[in-house]
Design an enzyme around this catalytic site. Sequence first.
Site, mmCIF file in Angstrom:
data_model
loop_
_atom_site.group_PDB
_atom_site.id
_atom_site.type_symbol
_atom_site.label_atom_id
_atom_site.label_comp_id
_atom_site.label_asym_id
_atom_site.label_seq_id
_atom_site.Cartn_x
_atom_site.Cartn_y
_atom_site.Cartn_z
ATOM 1 C CG PHE A 1 57.557 -13.893 13.001
ATOM 2 C CD1 PHE A 1 58.586 -13.626 14.205
ATOM 3 C CD2 PHE A 1 57.474 -12.764 12.389
ATOM 4 C CE1 PHE A 1 58.845 -11.742 14.767
ATOM 5 C CE2 PHE A 1 57.759 -11.520 12.385
ATOM 6 C CZ PHE A 1 57.997 -10.867 14.028
ATOM 7 C CG ASP B 1 58.547 -15.947 22.015
ATOM 8 O OD1 ASP B 1 58.473 -17.046 22.263
ATOM 9 O OD2 ASP B 1 59.090 -15.244 21.404
ATOM 10 N NE ARG C 1 51.933 -2.397 12.993
ATOM 11 C CZ ARG C 1 52.626 -2.579 14.197
ATOM 12 N NH1 ARG C 1 52.082 -3.874 14.876
ATOM 13 N NH2 ARG C 1 54.454 -2.181 14.536
HETATM 14 P P1 5GP Z 1 58.021 -11.519 24.976
HETATM 15 O O1 5GP Z 1 58.535 -11.262 25.321
HETATM 16 O O2 5GP Z 1 57.125 -12.292 25.570
HETATM 17 O O3 5GP Z 1 59.869 -13.148 24.172
HETATM 18 O O4 5GP Z 1 57.873 -11.566 23.704
HETATM 19 C C1 5GP Z 1 56.526 -10.734 23.424
HETATM 20 C C2 5GP Z 1 56.738 -9.150 22.399
HETATM 21 O O5 5GP Z 1 57.494 -9.750 20.872
HETATM 22 C C3 5GP Z 1 54.871 -9.601 21.797
HETATM 23 O O6 5GP Z 1 54.630 -8.246 22.411
HETATM 24 C C4 5GP Z 1 55.754 -9.013 20.846
HETATM 25 O O7 5GP Z 1 55.798 -7.477 19.714
HETATM 26 C C5 5GP Z 1 56.996 -9.331 19.804
HETATM 27 N N1 5GP Z 1 56.673 -11.403 18.929
HETATM 28 C C6 5GP Z 1 57.035 -11.981 20.283
HETATM 29 N N2 5GP Z 1 56.385 -13.496 18.287
HETATM 30 C C7 5GP Z 1 55.875 -12.374 18.402
HETATM 31 C C8 5GP Z 1 55.633 -12.681 16.798
HETATM 32 O O8 5GP Z 1 55.831 -14.247 16.960
HETATM 33 N N3 5GP Z 1 55.501 -12.075 15.427
HETATM 34 C C9 5GP Z 1 55.594 -10.660 15.851
HETATM 35 N N4 5GP Z 1 55.195 -9.786 15.296
HETATM 36 N N5 5GP Z 1 55.960 -10.170 16.867
HETATM 37 C C10 5GP Z 1 56.241 -11.018 17.998
#
Ligand code: 5GP
Length: 175
Positions: A149, A100, A162
């Site tokens: 999300f 993300d 999950r």
């Molecule tokens: P980042 O650090 O890149 O912003 O976020 C990554 C982490 O956030 C991912 O490893 C995941 O665990 C969680 N995450 C980000 N977006 C989503 C989403 O849309 N759904 C879920 N279930 N987890 C997300």
Amino acid sequence: MDKIESLLTLDEIHRRIIDVAGKLNEFYQGEELVLVMVMKGAIFLTVDLMRQLNMPCQLECIKASSYGRLGTRKGELKISGIEELDLLSKNVLLIDDIFDTGETLSQILYQLQEQQPKTLRSLVLLKKQLGQSSTFFPDHVLFEIGDQFVVGYGLDYKERYRELPGVYSLIEGDV
Ligand code: 5GP
Ligand code: MG
């Protein structure tokens, strides 16, 4: 009740995994590979991918969490399990569920790099298109998605969903 909408079917995911596994089999030909799975979200992706690889593979797992009980709101990033790994001079492929902002992956990669692996690459199931502000990107992205999300295929919302076979967009219920 939460409302969910199908985004990617298990079939579509498996087809992309076979695609990418073909590239990895070529890239790491004649080499051994250590798969470092980020628990818990990358569990299904890792097992499905691992079964398509034909080089000798070692499987390790670390844990990262930033959402936890907060559901779709981000909390503090916690990473654990890296200190138990021994990656010196190994080919390492980090596998995570979703990219993300890139903060999780960049922090993990930074810590893995300290163990001086021979090569270090990263693979994610999903990349949100808004993560464009990041200074780096994963080496392999199976699918790009919009800003929403998502749950299923290992990804959770408050530890639920999950087990759903494909990836679904979550339209929150009464949160
Ligand atoms: P980042 O650090 O890149 O912003 O976020 C990554 C982490 O956030 C991912 O490893 C995941 O665990 C969680 N995450 C980000 N977006 C989503 C989403 O849309 N759904 C879920 N279930 N987890 C997300
Ligand atoms: Mg994660």
